[in-house]
Write an enzyme that holds these catalytic residues in place. Structure first.
Site, short mmCIF file in Angstrom:
data_model
loop_
_atom_site.label_atom_id
_atom_site.label_comp_id
_atom_site.label_asym_id
_atom_site.label_seq_id
_atom_site.Cartn_x
_atom_site.Cartn_y
_atom_site.Cartn_z
N SER A 79 51.15 32.32 34.47
CA SER A 79 50.14 32.02 35.38
C SER A 79 48.79 31.27 34.69
O SER A 79 47.91 31.24 35.40
CB SER A 79 49.72 33.41 36.11
OG SER A 79 50.47 33.65 37.21
N LYS A 82 47.75 28.29 36.27
CA LYS A 82 46.75 28.15 37.37
C LYS A 82 45.47 27.61 36.68
O LYS A 82 44.63 27.14 37.37
CB LYS A 82 46.44 29.70 37.87
CG LYS A 82 47.83 29.98 38.57
CD LYS A 82 47.31 31.47 39.29
CE LYS A 82 48.50 31.89 40.03
NZ LYS A 82 49.72 32.43 39.49
N SER A 325 45.62 36.00 40.91
CA SER A 325 46.68 35.25 40.54
C SER A 325 47.67 34.90 41.52
O SER A 325 48.83 35.10 41.67
CB SER A 325 47.20 35.93 39.11
OG SER A 325 47.92 35.02 38.60
#
Length: 515
Positions: A79, A82, A325
């Site tokens: 993640s 991101k 997230s």
């Protein structure tokens, strides 16, 4: 046998040649710099044996390198991807971007009868709730429509029809962190888990079947339940899993009598169909009857608007997106970027738009590989050097304050502040100080962001670990706590808590909903 001095010099030269250039300064500095020595010791922890770990630390105000080990090596960012997608999309769409969902009609309206079709058109808004569709249905009724002779048409053509990203695991498809992407979708909660429903399993009398409901209520999914009510005080063993390729959700196990209902999140097959089903029900509640069937298609250019729902601005959406997230938010934003930049709401177009912006954000897009926006794909390849460069460049963008505020804050108990870091680094110098993005896949862990030292020096850091067999999070925390406590190279003062013992370690909220 004593080796000649020339042999020793040659051996030293060979060893230095084997050290990557980016790590050479760290290797020398570690002999006399307490910070470098301590960070090196953390990276040498037995928990990292056999793993590929990169760590880069730079001054946030000058970009000056502070520490580097394996920073140029690419790995799966999980993640942490991101960070790249959100920053680039902010440059494409702008922080004031809003998603619109509209309902419009074709055909003449006479005496409450619409001699045409109703079109419900989405542009990817992941924050639309069932209540928002109900409000749109009320607007249809308020426009004078009571009977629709034609169809209800769901228009999800703002994006392409590819629902799942490249490299996503097929066995993750039932779970809410791996939902299908559609331009016309709905969220069951204010975490905005688009493309899912909440399945609630409530106890009855001991020995009786459990009661299973969904939020939002819908018959679009079929519940196949054998769940029962166990004795009072017994452990819950509820499992919820959608059968692949269907909208049949299997519920198994038991829930204790007298206990609270268990809630699990499940993806749906084809989110557009869930939306049109909910909207048809909402129309009926507001006295609007649709005689025709339900289908999908593009809204005609001449259709008359009857109502519109606008999302919160992107600057606000960043908070649930980054704090929790949320994988699906990342993918919606990537496809939206493709639509804005190239007129095509696809992963291919969106990632081209992201790559073009990354080149202006201190990142060499040709030196990385992004196959999605969330980090779910095992085909993503990013280095800590690239993430650290992004963190530095982002500070000069007008949207930086909103982006920075969207990052999880170490030890902050409020879920929409601390996010995936809310139970980490409590009672340490990093608490309330470190703003960073987490990342988790099996065998992969990452933590990258900002922290200020005890001496007042602002830093950026990026740590990406691949091929781990145990959790890297305690070691990530140890790194950030050491940075936060640094006093211009001097060891930090003792604290009453450490990163290793300061509280339970969260995994990503995309993997465990309770965090």
């Amino acid at each position: 046998m004593r080796r000649p001095r020339s042999f020793a010099l040659a051996l030293t030269a060979a060893l230095l040649a084997a050290v990557p250039a980016a790590d050479l300064a760290t290797t020398a500095a570690a002999q006399e710099d307490p910070l470098a020595r301590d960070l090196g010791a953390i990276l040498a922890d037995p928990g990292f044996r056999g793993a590929d770990v990169g760590l880069v630390v730079r001054r946030a105000d000058t970009g000056e390198p502070v520490f580097g080990s394996g920073g140029a090596r690419r790995g799966q960012p999980a993640s942490n991807g991101k960070l790249l997608s959100s920053a680039a999309v902010l440059d494409v769409l702008g922080p004031d971007h809003r998603f619109g969902t509209t309902v419009s009609a074709t055909g003449a309206l006479r005496g409450g009868v619409l001699a045409g079709d109703l079109y419900l058109r989405g542009t990817g808004d992941p924050t639309v709730l069932a209540a928002d569709y109900d409000a749109l249905a009320a607007k249809v009724a308020g426009s004078g429509v009571g009977l629709v002779l034609g169809r209800l048409v769901g228009d999800d053509t703002w994006f392409d029809s590819v629902r799942l990203g490249t490299g996503w695991a097929w066995d993750d498809e039932p779970y809410y962190y791996n939902a299908q992407i559609s331009a016309l979708t709905v969220s069951p909660d204010t975490d905005y888990d688009a493309g899912t429903v909440v399945v609630r399993v409530a106890p009855g009398a001991a020995g009786a079947p459990a009661t299973v409901t969904t939020e939002p209520p819908t018959d679009y999914v079929t519940i196949d339940s054998t769940a029962v009510t166990g004795p009072a005080g017994s452990a819950s063993s509820v499992s919820v899993e959608r059968r692949r390729g269907t909208n049949v959700i299997s519920v198994r196990g038991s829930v204790p009598a007298g206990g609270a209902a268990e809630s699990e999140w499940s993806t749906v097959e084809e989110p557009t169909g869930l939306v049109t089903s909910l909207f048809r029900d909402a129309l009926s509640r507001h006295g609007v009857r649709v005689l025709g069937g339900t289908s999908t298609g593009a809204t005609p250019a001449g259709a008359r608007p009857l109502g519109e729902h606008l999302s919160m601005p992107l600057s606000r959406l960043l908070v649930p997106f980054m704090k929790l997230s949320n994988n699906m938010h990342a993918e919606v934003l990537v496809k939206s970027a493709g639509r804005a930049a190239f007129g095509e709401g696809s992963w291919d177009a969106g990632l081209r738009a992201v790559s073009a912006k990354l080149d202006g954000l201190g990142v060499d897009a040709a030196a990385l590989s992004l196959r999605d926006g969330s980090g779910l794909s095992r085909m993503n390849q990013v280095s800590p050097d690239q993430v650290a460069s992004l963190l530095l460049a982002a500070r000069g963008r007008p949207w930086f304050p909103a982006w920075y505020d969207s990052l999880p804050v170490a030890g902050a108990s409020d879920r929409m502040v601390g996010g995936t870091l809310r139970n980490r680094m409590r009672g340490t110098p990093a608490e309330g100080n470190a703003h960073a993005k987490t990342g988790s896949l099996t065998g992969v862990s990452a933590l990258s962001g900002y922290v200020t030292t005890a001496a007042g020096t602002p830093l950026v850091f990026s740590m990406i670990s691949n091929n781990t067999l145990t959790s890297a999070k305690p070691l990530e925390d140890a790194v950030v706590v050491r940075l936060a406590g640094d006093r211009d190279g001097q060891a930090p003062r003792p604290t009453t808590a450490t990163a290793r013992t300061g509280g339970p370690v969260d995994v990503e909220c995309s993997w465990v909903k309770a965090c």
